[in-house]
Design a protein around this motif. Structure first.
Motif, PDB file in Angstrom:
ATOM      1  N   GLN A 158       0.912  -1.275   0.105  1.00 46.33           N
ATOM      2  CA  GLN A 158      -0.043   0.049  -0.043  1.00 46.33           C
ATOM      3  C   GLN A 158       0.697   1.381   0.068  1.00 46.33           C
ATOM      4  O   GLN A 158       0.292   2.416  -0.306  1.00 46.33           O
ATOM      5  N   LEU A 159       2.145   1.250   0.444  1.00 48.43           N
ATOM      6  CA  LEU A 159       3.012   2.433   0.382  1.00 48.43           C
ATOM      7  C   LEU A 159       4.314   2.119   0.471  1.00 48.43           C
ATOM      8  O   LEU A 159       4.825   0.797   0.777  1.00 48.43           O
ATOM      9  N   PRO A 160       5.318   3.082  -0.180  1.00 48.92           N
ATOM     10  CA  PRO A 160       6.692   2.708  -0.400  1.00 48.92           C
ATOM     11  C   PRO A 160       7.298   2.966   1.268  1.00 48.92           C
ATOM     12  O   PRO A 160       7.427   4.049   1.515  1.00 48.92           O
ATOM     13  N   ILE A 161       7.474   1.492   1.880  1.00 50.90           N
ATOM     14  CA  ILE A 161       8.232   1.634   3.222  1.00 50.90           C
ATOM     15  C   ILE A 161       9.463   2.329   3.185  1.00 50.90           C
ATOM     16  O   ILE A 161      10.250   2.081   2.112  1.00 50.90           O
ATOM     17  N   ALA A 162      10.012   3.019   4.102  1.00 46.01           N
ATOM     18  CA  ALA A 162      11.210   3.515   4.277  1.00 46.01           C
ATOM     19  C   ALA A 162      11.635   3.746   5.791  1.00 46.01           C
ATOM     20  O   ALA A 162      10.961   3.993   6.653  1.00 46.01           O
ATOM     21  N   TYR A 163      13.111   4.121   5.890  1.00 45.17           N
ATOM     22  CA  TYR A 163      13.466   4.671   7.333  1.00 45.17           C
ATOM     23  C   TYR A 163      14.312   5.628   6.792  1.00 45.17           C
ATOM     24  O   TYR A 163      14.704   5.865   5.883  1.00 45.17           O
ATOM     25  N   HIS A 164      14.465   6.547   7.942  1.00 45.20           N
ATOM     26  CA  HIS A 164      15.414   7.887   7.729  1.00 45.20           C
ATOM     27  C   HIS A 164      16.542   7.480   8.022  1.00 45.20           C
ATOM     28  O   HIS A 164      17.105   7.106   9.353  1.00 45.20           O
TER      29      HIS A 164
END
Ligand SMILES: O=C(O)/C=C/C(=O)CC(=O)CC(=O)O
Ligand SMILES: [Ca+2]
Ligand SMILES: [Mg+2]
Length: 419
Positions: A158-164
């Protein structure tokens, strides 16, 4: 007739006149850093071209954006200025234009052999985010870290997962990487292991370099996101798998990733990549409207990783992948990043995530290639599960046109022992 430069460029060069990537270089060790464009085996010094008054179009005449030690000011100007710069440089370097070709003094001042220059980070990176956009990589990591039943969480589709990520430790290709120390998983009831990472890995990625960006509170529309991406670089998101696997629950990657990230020095513009645009994979389920693009595209960029094992002269190819395997596009990543109102600024870096393809020969990291160390890779008579001190990892990437290549050069780093 194909576009040609008066500078001799071989068919295997990554930097013909069709490419013209931007970077920051020093012609001599003591000279100040300045912007340049790669052409064959030379770098065109844009500060010299600028001072000579040759950037004379409406967006760039009078601008000091090429008299800066990084490209941020140029990136902030946006696509019309980028297109003008590209057209000006392409014209100056073309075989039928005399302004530079027939001016030996200007040629001497502005064209520097690439073998003599030092390349630096092309941008001052304020913020760095790393996405997780290859379905094959997500599934493989999920199986190893969480088991086959819930390998990919439902949110991933559902969404492009990311981390900072950490921007202070991003370094340019050629910089050595010191093996990190940290905590690894305990065995049974014993305390966690502490010491030099035993599972040091590379991650084959590319990254988008942000242009103008957006004001706080004003998201970028997904169909306009392309105007906020100047170009792409190769990126190695070095990862200590033992540290990562122990620390990442519940807040995500931290010290297993923040000890170093390497990028290639040349930013290949989306304008140069346009001939290699291709359809992105069909997304199922359909993304929510804010992520639904009128045109959803990837680029056909062949990627390769070589390892030069410690003490050896020759490198070995360990994987071959392609940028077109990404499920979430870079424009969806950018739009998603801003949908909550978060601002992006010129020079921000958005990593794609590890680019693994469907076949085992196209996996983008050793974690997947050796299935978390359960099997070995053979390299020129030696073997590896993870990286050893003295190993050098070299990424390369290019798109193949008709009789020319649009390439990224290389992105390399050598592992030094922990202190
Ligand atoms: O599946 C996980 O728990 C994490 C895997 C990664 O290492 C993700 C990461 O850095 C993002 C990526 O490169 O795709
Ligand atoms: Ca990563
Ligand atoms: Mg990293």
């Amino acid at each position: 007739m194909a576009l040609k430069s008066f500078i001799e460029v071989g068919p295997d060069s990554h930097f013909p006149i069709q490419n013209l990537p931007f970077g920051i270089f020093k012609p001599e060790p003591t000279s100040p850093p300045r912007p340049g464009v790669a052409i064959g085996d030379y770098v065109l010094d844009l500060s010299t071209i600028s001072v000579s008054g040759l950037f004379d179009g409406p967006f760039l005449s009078g601008s000091d954006c090429f008299l800066q030690p990084n490209l941020n000011k140029f990136l902030a100007l946006g696509r019309p200025a980028w297109k003008e710069a590209r057209a000006t440089v392409q014209n100056l370097l073309s075989a039928d234009e005399g302004k530079l070709r027939d001016n030996p003094n200007l040629r001497e001042k502005s064209l520097v052999p690439m073998s003599k220059v030092e390349m630096l980070l092309p941008i001052a990176i304020g913020d760095y985010t790393d996405f997780f956009s290859s379905m094959h990589h997500a599934r493989n990591c999920g199986i190893m870290f969480r088991g086959p039943e819930n390998a990919i969480n439902p949110n991933w589709f559902q969404l492009p997962i990311a981390y900072h990520g950490r921007s202070s430790s991003i370094v340019v290709s050629g910089t050595d990487i010191i093996r990190p120390r940290g905590q690894g998983h305990p065995n049974g009831n014993s305390p966690p292991y502490f010491g030099p990472s035993r599972k040091l890995d590379f991650e084959l990625e590319m990254a988008a370099v942000v242009g103008p960006g957006n004001e706080l509170g004003k998201p970028v529309d997904v169909n306009e996101a392309g105007d906020h991406i100047f170009g792409l670089v190769l990126m190695n998101d070095w990862s200590a798998r033992d540290i990562q696997a122990w620390e990442y629950v519940p807040l995500g990657p931290f010290l297993g990733k923040s000890f170093g990230t390497t990028i290639s020095p040349w930013i290949v513009t989306l304008d140069a990549l346009e001939p290699f645009a291709c359809d992105a994979p069909k997304q199922d389920p359909q993304p929510l409207p804010y992520l639904a693009e009128k045109i959803s595209k990837n680029y056909d960029i062949s990627l390769e990783v070589q390892i030069k094992p410690a003490g050896q002269e020759d490198s070995c190819v360990v994987t071959r992948s392609n940028f077109n395997h990404l499920y979430w596009t870079v424009t969806q990543q950018l739009a998603h990043h801003t949908i909550n109102g978060c601002n992006l600024r010129p020079g921000d870096l958005l990593g794609t995530g590890t680019i693994s393809g469907p076949e085992p020969e196209s996996y983008g990291c050793l974690l997947e290639l050796t299935w978390n160390g359960q099997k070995s890779l053979s390299l020129n008579g030696t073997t590896r599960k993870f990286l050893e001190d003295g190993d050098e990892v070299v990424f390369s990437g290019c798109s193949k046109g008709d009789g020319y290549k649009v390439g990224f050069g290389t992105c390399s780093g050598k592992i030094l022992p922990s202190p």
